[in-house]
Design a protein around this motif. Structure first.
Motif, PDB file in Angstrom:
ATOM      1  N   PRO A   1     -58.861  16.534  51.356  1.00 30.59           N
ATOM      2  CA  PRO A   1     -58.562  17.445  52.457  1.00 30.59           C
ATOM      3  C   PRO A   1     -57.976  16.738  53.671  1.00 30.59           C
ATOM      4  CG  PRO A   1     -60.902  17.013  52.393  1.00 30.59           C
ATOM      5  CD  PRO A   1     -60.304  16.344  51.186  1.00 30.59           C
ATOM      6  N   ALA A   2     -58.243  15.437  53.771  1.00 32.14           N
ATOM      7  CA  ALA A   2     -57.761  14.719  54.960  1.00 32.14           C
ATOM      8  C   ALA A   2     -57.120  13.406  54.531  1.00 32.14           C
ATOM      9  CB  ALA A   2     -58.919  14.442  55.918  1.00 32.14           C
ATOM     10  N   LEU A   3     -55.890  13.210  54.954  1.00 32.56           N
ATOM     11  CA  LEU A   3     -55.178  11.988  54.627  1.00 32.56           C
ATOM     12  C   LEU A   3     -54.770  11.286  55.920  1.00 32.56           C
ATOM     13  CD1 LEU A   3     -52.835  13.371  51.820  1.00 32.56           C
ATOM     14  CD2 LEU A   3     -54.916  12.001  51.533  1.00 32.56           C
ATOM     15  N   GLY A   4     -54.891   9.963  55.913  1.00 29.83           N
ATOM     16  CA  GLY A   4     -54.490   9.222  57.103  1.00 29.83           C
ATOM     17  C   GLY A   4     -53.780   7.960  56.695  1.00 29.83           C
ATOM     18  N   LEU A   5     -53.550   7.075  57.672  1.00 25.84           N
ATOM     19  CA  LEU A   5     -52.922   5.807  57.366  1.00 25.84           C
ATOM     20  C   LEU A   5     -53.916   4.944  56.597  1.00 25.84           C
ATOM     21  CD1 LEU A   5     -51.082   4.960  60.716  1.00 25.84           C
ATOM     22  CD2 LEU A   5     -50.070   5.738  58.565  1.00 25.84           C
ATOM     23  N   PHE A   6     -53.532   4.632  55.438  1.00 32.96           N
ATOM     24  CA  PHE A   6     -54.347   3.755  54.571  1.00 32.96           C
ATOM     25  C   PHE A   6     -55.731   4.319  54.252  1.00 32.96           C
ATOM     26  CE2 PHE A   6     -51.170   0.651  55.057  1.00 32.96           C
ATOM     27  CZ  PHE A   6     -50.911   0.452  56.412  1.00 32.96           C
ATOM     28  N   SER A   7     -55.957   5.624  54.481  1.00 32.11           N
ATOM     29  CA  SER A   7     -57.289   6.172  54.178  1.00 32.11           C
ATOM     30  C   SER A   7     -57.160   7.602  53.682  1.00 32.11           C
ATOM     31  CB  SER A   7     -58.193   6.122  55.419  1.00 32.11           C
ATOM     32  OG  SER A   7     -57.707   7.012  56.403  1.00 32.11           O
ATOM     33  N   ALA A   8     -58.196   8.026  53.026  1.00 31.08           N
ATOM     34  CA  ALA A   8     -58.233   9.404  52.517  1.00 31.08           C
ATOM     35  C   ALA A   8     -59.680   9.824  52.400  1.00 31.08           C
ATOM     36  CB  ALA A   8     -57.534   9.496  51.160  1.00 31.08           C
ATOM     37  N   SER A   9     -59.878  11.127  52.533  1.00 29.67           N
ATOM     38  CA  SER A   9     -61.208  11.691  52.298  1.00 29.67           C
ATOM     39  C   SER A   9     -61.152  12.410  50.968  1.00 29.67           C
ATOM     40  CB  SER A   9     -61.581  12.668  53.409  1.00 29.67           C
ATOM     41  OG  SER A   9     -62.786  13.320  53.106  1.00 29.67           O
ATOM     42  N   ILE A  10     -62.097  12.103  50.160  1.00 30.67           N
ATOM     43  CA  ILE A  10     -62.145  12.720  48.830  1.00 30.67           C
ATOM     44  C   ILE A  10     -63.288  13.716  48.815  1.00 30.67           C
ATOM     45  CG2 ILE A  10     -62.384  12.307  46.358  1.00 30.67           C
ATOM     46  CD1 ILE A  10     -61.548   9.375  46.957  1.00 30.67           C
ATOM     47  N   ASN A  11     -63.016  14.937  48.427  1.00 32.53           N
ATOM     48  CA  ASN A  11     -64.029  15.993  48.337  1.00 32.53           C
ATOM     49  C   ASN A  11     -64.116  16.495  46.921  1.00 32.53           C
ATOM     50  OD1 ASN A  11     -63.960  15.631  51.105  1.00 32.53           O
ATOM     51  ND2 ASN A  11     -64.192  17.831  51.532  1.00 32.53           N
ATOM     52  N   TRP A  12     -65.238  17.130  46.606  1.00 30.58           N
ATOM     53  CA  TRP A  12     -65.420  17.741  45.284  1.00 30.58           C
ATOM     54  C   TRP A  12     -66.396  18.907  45.389  1.00 30.58           C
ATOM     55  CZ3 TRP A  12     -66.784  12.747  46.537  1.00 30.58           C
ATOM     56  CH2 TRP A  12     -68.147  12.495  46.706  1.00 30.58           C
ATOM     57  N   THR A  13     -66.484  19.680  44.310  1.00 26.56           N
ATOM     58  CA  THR A  13     -67.397  20.830  44.261  1.00 26.56           C
ATOM     59  C   THR A  13     -68.786  20.346  43.873  1.00 26.56           C
ATOM     60  OG1 THR A  13     -65.586  22.264  43.577  1.00 26.56           O
ATOM     61  CG2 THR A  13     -67.832  23.073  43.209  1.00 26.56           C
ATOM     62  N   ALA A  14     -69.793  20.845  44.567  1.00 25.87           N
ATOM     63  CA  ALA A  14     -71.173  20.431  44.302  1.00 25.87           C
ATOM     64  C   ALA A  14     -71.613  20.846  42.912  1.00 25.87           C
ATOM     65  CB  ALA A  14     -72.106  21.028  45.351  1.00 25.87           C
ATOM     66  N   VAL A  15     -72.431  20.003  42.293  1.00 28.49           N
ATOM     67  CA  VAL A  15     -73.043  20.299  41.002  1.00 28.49           C
ATOM     68  C   VAL A  15     -74.514  20.649  41.259  1.00 28.49           C
ATOM     69  CG1 VAL A  15     -73.688  19.395  38.754  1.00 28.49           C
ATOM     70  CG2 VAL A  15     -71.518  18.703  39.793  1.00 28.49           C
ATOM     71  N   PRO A  16     -74.959  21.865  40.903  1.00 27.47           N
ATOM     72  CA  PRO A  16     -76.360  22.238  41.148  1.00 27.47           C
ATOM     73  C   PRO A  16     -77.329  21.279  40.481  1.00 27.47           C
ATOM     74  CG  PRO A  16     -75.065  24.154  40.529  1.00 27.47           C
ATOM     75  CD  PRO A  16     -74.184  22.961  40.310  1.00 27.47           C
TER      76      PRO A  16
END
Lengths: 183, 135
Positions: B55-70
């Motif tokens: 969801p968020a990209l920057g210089l030399f970095s990224a945020s990785i998200n995923w769907t929760a597993v119950p």
């Protein structure tokens, strides 16, 4: 020659006849008898074992049927052994398994006789019939007496221990608990 | 058969009978009855997380998200087979990216990791980071 006017020759013939007749004269014999007739009723007993009210020979223990086990999960389930017959019995329990032998060996099991049924969350105190041990087949009980009309409520605890191998994922095992009664 | 021979035969027969017949025995009768009840116990297959995206990209970095597993206890993040870190949430910050990097997120439940994994590839192109999910 005569004997009282009867010729002797005839007397010799008649005299033995008279004596013989006297010798074979039947006598009367009386025999008394007595007796007593006793009556009684003979009835057979009935040996009858039930598990949770079921006659068998096989039933399904839905309370112990569980899916989605993970390490540290614990399952408690109760089973009522009843003497539904008219004679005292002695019961015993033996466990066999089919399916994943690895899962069967990893699970621990214990059996207690409790006052009333156990819930999924608690294992009530009671008489330890089989101490908690690794391996489902360790659930064995021998020689428990049960009077006619009496019941024994068992609470079985099954645990998948912490640290159980990840390779057990997706495996399943079917334990069969055979309860046998003898008179 | 002569009388003597007949007598011998009778005696021999009597001896044979006495040798084989042990007389009446007490009979012990025991009744039995039984019932067998069965159950099925199944172990869980831990599912991998799904829906990986950045969801968020920057210089030399990224945020990785995923769907929760119950039921997940945590999520472990790898680059290749190298462990990067864990989180109990559903996002992970991938920083200091200098080249194409593939991140793998693994669900963990009570110590059991998911066998199949979800991966997201974070690519660095001329200081710009892009993100794509791979199977």
């Amino acid at each position: 020659m005569t004997v009282r006017g009867v010729p002797l020759r005839l007397t010799a013939v008649l005299l033995p006849l008279g004596l013989g007749a006297a010798a074979t004269w039947p006598s009367a014999v009386a025999v008394w008898t007595g007796g007593v007739v006793a009556t009684s009723t003979v009835a057979t007993g009935r040996l009858d074992l039930t598990l949770d009210g079921a006659q068998g020979p096989t039933t399904t223990w839905s309370g112990l049927t569980v899916s989605g086990l993970l390490p540290t999960d614990v399952v408690h389930a109760s089973l009522t052994v009843a003497n539904a017959g008219t004679v005292p019995l002695t019961w015993s329990l033996a466990t066999t398994v089919t399916g994943s032998t690895a899962l069967a060996a990893a699970l621990t099991v214990g059996v207690r006789e409790v006052a009333s049924s156990c819930s999924a969350a608690t294992w009530p105190g009671g008489t330890v019939l089989a101490a908690e041990s690794a391996g489902l087949t360790s659930a064995a009980v021998a020689g428990r007496p049960l009077a006619p009309g009496a019941t024994a409520v068992l609470c079985v605890r099954v645990t998948l221990p912490s640290g159980a191998a990840s390779s057990l994922q997706g495996t399943s095992v079917t334990p069969s608990f055979a309860v046998t009664a003898t008179s | 058969m002569s009388g003597r021979r007949r007598a011998v035969a009778v005696l021999a027969a009597a001896a044979l009978v006495s040798a084989t017949w042990s007389g009446p025995r007490d009979a012990d009768a025991a009744w039995t009855d039984g019932v067998t009840t069965s159950a099925t116990l199944s172990a869980r297959t831990v599912p991998a997380p799904t829906g990986l995206w950045c969801p968020a990209l920057g210089l030399f970095s990224a945020s990785i998200n995923w769907t929760a597993v119950p039921g997940a206890t945590r999520y472990d993040v790898y680059v290749g087979s190298t462990y990067q870190g864990s989180t109990t949430g559903t996002s992970y910050g991938a920083g200091f990216l200098l080249s194409n990097t593939t991140y793998t997120v693994v669900t963990v439940m009570n110590g059991w990791p998911s066998a199949t994994t979800s991966r997201v590839t974070v690519t660095v192109v001329l200081l710009l980071v892009s993100c794509s999910a791979t199977a």
